[in-house]
Scaffold this motif. Structure first.
Motif, PDB file in Angstrom:
ATOM      1  N   VAL A  45      65.566  24.857  36.118  1.00 50.26           N
ATOM      2  CA  VAL A  45      66.863  25.540  36.179  1.00 50.26           C
ATOM      3  C   VAL A  45      66.704  26.919  36.822  1.00 50.26           C
ATOM      4  CG1 VAL A  45      68.730  26.540  34.792  1.00 50.26           C
ATOM      5  CG2 VAL A  45      67.868  24.245  34.273  1.00 50.26           C
ATOM      6  N   LYS A  46      65.678  27.639  36.434  1.00 48.13           N
ATOM      7  CA  LYS A  46      65.421  28.962  37.014  1.00 48.13           C
ATOM      8  C   LYS A  46      65.271  28.860  38.532  1.00 48.13           C
ATOM      9  CE  LYS A  46      62.320  32.922  36.647  1.00 48.13           C
ATOM     10  NZ  LYS A  46      61.141  33.473  35.975  1.00 48.13           N
ATOM     11  N   ALA A  47      64.565  27.854  38.990  1.00 47.90           N
ATOM     12  CA  ALA A  47      64.371  27.664  40.430  1.00 47.90           C
ATOM     13  C   ALA A  47      65.683  27.290  41.123  1.00 47.90           C
ATOM     14  CB  ALA A  47      63.311  26.602  40.680  1.00 47.90           C
ATOM     15  N   MET A  48      66.529  26.507  40.470  1.00 46.86           N
ATOM     16  CA  MET A  48      67.831  26.154  41.047  1.00 46.86           C
ATOM     17  C   MET A  48      68.679  27.409  41.234  1.00 46.86           C
ATOM     18  SD  MET A  48      68.691  22.690  38.886  1.00 46.86           S
ATOM     19  CE  MET A  48      70.389  22.659  39.410  1.00 46.86           C
ATOM     20  N   VAL A  49      68.720  28.235  40.205  1.00 49.26           N
ATOM     21  CA  VAL A  49      69.506  29.465  40.263  1.00 49.26           C
ATOM     22  C   VAL A  49      68.956  30.391  41.349  1.00 49.26           C
ATOM     23  CG1 VAL A  49      70.140  31.554  38.975  1.00 49.26           C
ATOM     24  CG2 VAL A  49      70.287  29.309  37.863  1.00 49.26           C
ATOM     25  N   ALA A  50      67.644  30.548  41.384  1.00 50.09           N
ATOM     26  CA  ALA A  50      67.030  31.424  42.393  1.00 50.09           C
ATOM     27  C   ALA A  50      67.335  30.932  43.803  1.00 50.09           C
ATOM     28  CB  ALA A  50      65.522  31.508  42.173  1.00 50.09           C
ATOM     29  N   ALA A  65      74.319  27.683  32.213  1.00 50.82           N
ATOM     30  CA  ALA A  65      75.358  28.126  31.286  1.00 50.82           C
ATOM     31  C   ALA A  65      74.954  28.009  29.826  1.00 50.82           C
ATOM     32  CB  ALA A  65      76.649  27.342  31.530  1.00 50.82           C
ATOM     33  N   ALA A  66      74.118  27.056  29.513  1.00 51.38           N
ATOM     34  CA  ALA A  66      73.735  26.854  28.113  1.00 51.38           C
ATOM     35  C   ALA A  66      72.792  27.943  27.603  1.00 51.38           C
ATOM     36  CB  ALA A  66      73.076  25.483  27.958  1.00 51.38           C
ATOM     37  N   ASP A  67      72.224  28.711  28.514  1.00 51.74           N
ATOM     38  CA  ASP A  67      71.237  29.714  28.127  1.00 51.74           C
ATOM     39  C   ASP A  67      71.553  31.024  28.844  1.00 51.74           C
ATOM     40  OD1 ASP A  67      69.037  31.319  27.657  1.00 51.74           O
ATOM     41  OD2 ASP A  67      67.573  29.856  28.349  1.00 51.74           O
ATOM     42  N   PRO A  68      72.062  32.022  28.120  1.00 51.85           N
ATOM     43  CA  PRO A  68      72.424  33.288  28.757  1.00 51.85           C
ATOM     44  C   PRO A  68      71.282  33.915  29.555  1.00 51.85           C
ATOM     45  CG  PRO A  68      73.220  33.251  26.501  1.00 51.85           C
ATOM     46  CD  PRO A  68      72.360  32.024  26.685  1.00 51.85           C
ATOM     47  N   GLU A  69      70.056  33.723  29.102  1.00 58.67           N
ATOM     48  CA  GLU A  69      68.912  34.276  29.830  1.00 58.67           C
ATOM     49  C   GLU A  69      68.765  33.601  31.198  1.00 58.67           C
ATOM     50  OE1 GLU A  69      64.145  34.398  29.218  1.00 58.67           O
ATOM     51  OE2 GLU A  69      65.372  34.904  27.474  1.00 58.67           O
ATOM     52  N   GLN A  70      69.012  32.299  31.245  1.00 61.49           N
ATOM     53  CA  GLN A  70      68.940  31.564  32.513  1.00 61.49           C
ATOM     54  C   GLN A  70      70.089  31.951  33.441  1.00 61.49           C
ATOM     55  OE1 GLN A  70      66.399  30.059  33.521  1.00 61.49           O
ATOM     56  NE2 GLN A  70      65.960  28.148  32.494  1.00 61.49           N
ATOM     57  N   ALA A  71      71.233  32.290  32.879  1.00 61.99           N
ATOM     58  CA  ALA A  71      72.402  32.642  33.683  1.00 61.99           C
ATOM     59  C   ALA A  71      72.342  34.074  34.215  1.00 61.99           C
ATOM     60  CB  ALA A  71      73.676  32.450  32.864  1.00 61.99           C
TER      61      ALA A  71
END
Length: 172
Positions: free
Chosen positions: A49-54, A104-110
């Protein structure tokens, strides 16, 4: 298998089946690799997920930079050009939607995406000849991206081109 293809597979799983379907096994299956092959690149779902967001942030930042010539008002024009370039490519149009959904499920990831939004929309309007118009145009482009991410069939290429011309015409 390349990292980008694995991210593409994760986006497809999310877009087609929703967040509950995003598992490492589902992504590996979609990508046609073993789970071990996926784990080599992304040891956890959070890393994926982190890589998708980045990737979403980097892609959009790169497009803006490619269009922004530094002239007064060019940032907003670049923002519009970058948005419509993404909207013209079906796979890329849902990338951000997928990343947002996954994070969205993890504020830190968002948070990285939230920070990028603050940066994209919270710019000092000092270099815009009409800061209010620039803000409205960026927000309209943002809203269009959101709509197209959920319903890509609403606008064909000709309609998107007309919307782009209209938004750019609103800028001095």
């Amino acid at each position: 298998m390349k990292r980008e293809a694995l991210l593409d597979a994760a986006e497809s799983v999310l877009f087609e089946h929703g967040t509950q379907a995003l598992t490492l096994a589902a992504v590996a299956d979609r990508a046609g690799v073993s789970k071990g092959g996926l784990l080599y690149h992304f040891p956890t779902k959070e890393a994926l997920v982190k890589a998708m967001v980045a990737r979403v942030i980097e892609e959009f930042d790169g497009l803006i930079a490619s269009y922004d010539d530094g002239a007064p008002g060019s940032y907003t024009r670049a923002y519009v050009e970058a948005t419509f370039e993404i909207l013209g490519g079906e796979a890329r149009a849902y990338r951000r939607w997928s990343a947002i959904t996954a994070a969205a499920a993890d504020p830190e990831q968002a948070e990285p995406l939230n920070e990028a939004m603050r940066r994209w929309h919270g710019r000092d309007p000092g270099d815009d000849p009409d800061p209010g118009a620039a803000q409205v145009v960026r927000l309209a482009a943002e809203g269009l991206w959101e709509v197209v991410s959920h319903a890509p069939e609403l606008y064909d290429g000709e309609q998107l081109a007309a919307l782009k011309r209209r938004l750019l015409a609103l800028l001095p």
